[in-house]
Structure formats: C-alpha cells, structure tokens
Write a protein that holds these residues in place. Sequence first.
Motif, PDB file in Angstrom:
ATOM      1  N   GLN A  56       8.327 -18.324 -12.394  1.00  0.00           N
ATOM      2  CA  GLN A  56       7.210 -17.379 -12.399  1.00  0.00           C
ATOM      3  C   GLN A  56       7.671 -15.936 -12.175  1.00  0.00           C
ATOM      4  OE1 GLN A  56       6.670 -20.810 -11.317  1.00  0.00           O
ATOM      5  NE2 GLN A  56       5.973 -20.564 -13.432  1.00  0.00           N
ATOM      6  N   LEU A  59       6.210 -12.776 -13.934  1.00  0.00           N
ATOM      7  CA  LEU A  59       4.918 -12.230 -13.518  1.00  0.00           C
ATOM      8  C   LEU A  59       5.073 -11.036 -12.590  1.00  0.00           C
ATOM      9  CD1 LEU A  59       3.091 -15.614 -12.823  1.00  0.00           C
ATOM     10  CD2 LEU A  59       2.736 -14.098 -14.787  1.00  0.00           C
ATOM     11  N   HIS A 268       4.848 -25.832 -13.780  1.00  0.00           N
ATOM     12  CA  HIS A 268       5.366 -24.470 -13.621  1.00  0.00           C
ATOM     13  C   HIS A 268       6.863 -24.369 -13.810  1.00  0.00           C
ATOM     14  CE1 HIS A 268       5.790 -26.435  -9.791  1.00  0.00           C
ATOM     15  NE2 HIS A 268       6.553 -25.474  -9.324  1.00  0.00           N
ATOM     16  N   GLU A 271       7.120 -26.002 -18.078  1.00  0.00           N
ATOM     17  CA  GLU A 271       6.426 -25.164 -19.067  1.00  0.00           C
ATOM     18  C   GLU A 271       6.042 -23.829 -18.429  1.00  0.00           C
ATOM     19  OE1 GLU A 271       6.082 -25.873 -22.169  1.00  0.00           O
ATOM     20  OE2 GLU A 271       6.611 -28.005 -22.202  1.00  0.00           O
ATOM     21  N   ALA A 273       6.297 -20.711 -19.362  1.00  0.00           N
ATOM     22  CA  ALA A 273       5.631 -19.718 -20.215  1.00  0.00           C
ATOM     23  C   ALA A 273       4.141 -20.017 -20.334  1.00  0.00           C
ATOM     24  CB  ALA A 273       6.283 -19.689 -21.599  1.00  0.00           C
ATOM     25  N   VAL A 274       3.789 -21.297 -20.459  1.00  0.00           N
ATOM     26  CA  VAL A 274       2.379 -21.685 -20.561  1.00  0.00           C
ATOM     27  C   VAL A 274       1.648 -21.376 -19.262  1.00  0.00           C
ATOM     28  CG1 VAL A 274       0.802 -23.631 -20.887  1.00  0.00           C
ATOM     29  CG2 VAL A 274       2.880 -23.466 -22.271  1.00  0.00           C
ATOM     30  N   ASN A 276       2.575 -19.280 -16.866  1.00  0.00           N
ATOM     31  CA  ASN A 276       2.547 -17.839 -16.601  1.00  0.00           C
ATOM     32  C   ASN A 276       1.471 -17.140 -17.430  1.00  0.00           C
ATOM     33  OD1 ASN A 276       4.671 -18.346 -14.909  1.00  0.00           O
ATOM     34  ND2 ASN A 276       6.227 -17.377 -16.197  1.00  0.00           N
ATOM     35  N   ALA A 277       1.336 -17.550 -18.677  1.00  0.00           N
ATOM     36  CA  ALA A 277       0.295 -16.950 -19.516  1.00  0.00           C
ATOM     37  C   ALA A 277      -1.090 -17.254 -18.954  1.00  0.00           C
ATOM     38  CB  ALA A 277       0.412 -17.459 -20.952  1.00  0.00           C
ATOM     39  N   ALA A 278      -1.260 -18.477 -18.462  1.00  0.00           N
ATOM     40  CA  ALA A 278      -2.553 -18.853 -17.890  1.00  0.00           C
ATOM     41  C   ALA A 278      -2.848 -18.057 -16.626  1.00  0.00           C
ATOM     42  CB  ALA A 278      -2.577 -20.353 -17.598  1.00  0.00           C
ATOM     43  N   ARG A 280      -1.652 -15.050 -15.858  1.00  0.00           N
ATOM     44  CA  ARG A 280      -1.955 -13.647 -16.236  1.00  0.00           C
ATOM     45  C   ARG A 280      -3.417 -13.515 -16.661  1.00  0.00           C
ATOM     46  NH1 ARG A 280       2.551 -10.326 -16.744  1.00  0.00           N
ATOM     47  NH2 ARG A 280       4.547 -11.392 -17.204  1.00  0.00           N
ATOM     48  N   GLU A 281      -3.846 -14.431 -17.494  1.00  0.00           N
ATOM     49  CA  GLU A 281      -5.234 -14.386 -17.975  1.00  0.00           C
ATOM     50  C   GLU A 281      -6.209 -14.600 -16.815  1.00  0.00           C
ATOM     51  OE1 GLU A 281      -8.234 -16.763 -21.039  1.00  0.00           O
ATOM     52  OE2 GLU A 281      -6.186 -17.477 -20.721  1.00  0.00           O
TER      53      GLU A 281
END
Length: 284
Positions: A56, A59, A268, A271, A273-274, A276-278, A280-281
Amino acid sequence: MAVHVTVWDDRDRAGGGRAPTASVVPVTPAAAAAPALFIHNIFTWGSDSTYGFAGQRPLADSRPLLLVDRRGYGDSPDTARSDFDVDAEDVVEVLGDGASAVEFGGAHLVGHGNGAVAALIAAARRPDLVRSLALIQPSAFTAAAHHPVVADLLDRVRDGAPGIPDGVTPEQYLRASTEGLGMAMPEPTSRRLRAVATSMRERPIWEAEIPLEVIRGAALPILVICGTWERAPAAYREHVGLPLMAVAESLTDSLGGRLLRVPGYYPHTQEPAVVNAALREFWG
C-alpha cells in the motif's frame, strides 16, 4: 506512545524513494489529505511485505500513511499477551495524537484480520476521530455468529478444539500454519518468529464483542474487502476462507457498507493495485 508507528509520506517525493519512518505521528494541519492508519493481522507488522501493508506504499503519494505495529510485533514493545481491546486503545491513542489535531475530522482506518477487529472497536470508542473504516477480511466472527459456517467454527473453538501443544516453537507453528496448509512458508527471521510467538499468545479473537450498533449509529463510511479464495489451498479455504467470507458478507449487511471481492486470499498483498485503487476511490 505505547506502540511504534511507521509513517510513510511521499507527497513531496516526485521520484519516489524511501520516506523516513518514525515512532511518532508528525501530521500537521498543512497536510493536503486526511491520514490513513493501518492495523495489521497476525504473523506480521505494519510495513511487512509478506503479510503487512508494504503493497500500500503507493498510497503515500497523496496522504500520510500511519502503520501501527501492534504490541509484540515489529518495533513495538513485547507483551505477555496480545489483546484486541488493548490494541483498540492503542489505536485510539495514535488517532488522538495524530489525527485529531488535523482539521479533517480524524483518520481513515484500515484493518486486516485481527487488526480489523481492533479497528472496529476503536472506531466505536472514538468515532469522532475516524473518517472511514476499511476492513480487509475482518476476523469479527462473533458479529456473524448467526451464519452456519461461522457458527460451526465458533462451536469447534469454544467446545475445546485443541490449542497449541506445549513445546511447539514459533518456527514449527509457522511451518504448520503455512506449509501444513499448502502454502509457502516465509523466511523464519527473528523478526518473523517474534511476530509468530506473539500470535501464538493472542487473546482468542472469538472473545471479541463487536459494538455494531455504536458503529451503525456513527454512520461511518464502510468498505469491506474480501478474497474470493478460489486459488487457496483446499484446507485453508475450508477452515479459514469460508468463515472469513461469511463474516465479510455479514458485516457489510449489518453496517450498511460496500463489499469488494478480490481474487485470491490475501487481497492487499496478492492484488495490491486493485485494493489500492479501491481505497483511493473510497477515501475520495
């Protein structure tokens, strides 16, 4: 402060690189975004790349990341017995030292496994210091005791399932908990074995009382992240994965949260990247 906190803040590092770590929380009102505080599971520590939150680190380009080492793990002091209630108090202390001084209304909490239980309890105790709650495969079994697969697990452990036999070393326990279930065993470094020894002495997580009504009343944004477990070794999926998936679904429903299913069984780290994207959103 009773526990060590690693701080990652890469906002001023255009070329990346390592940010300094610290056992204090140097968050200032000049920060551009509310900090995120991470609480790890067993066998690990905050910045660990195997089971912790090293994945992570990206981030930290937009906000400070505060990685707690629970007592007995990482760079925190030893403890005779790790306890989720004590961990929750430590989290509240970190929030009070670092997040309440920021004019953001607190920090985003992220907890994995037993660390997610500590996050839930801490959020219930001081919801004013928490902006959101992200739970990665939370071990909150008592909060889903009505689910048959969880009820079966609780019956087994409460009715005298065998504990850790006397004389078992941390290395033997680590091997049985990984290779014994069909997974690779991480290198048994002294740091890893200390974390395993602490995990062997943890207060049973099925003794945790999750204050669901208080958390619902706080109206915190909730994100629950769970693996799909189809790639997990069969024994690990049956004995661990199925109950954890049931807990994730139950908590999502009872807290009015959002459930994200991620391929694999360690979301975590497998995956990042998946996840971390979640995050951030979710944090916005």
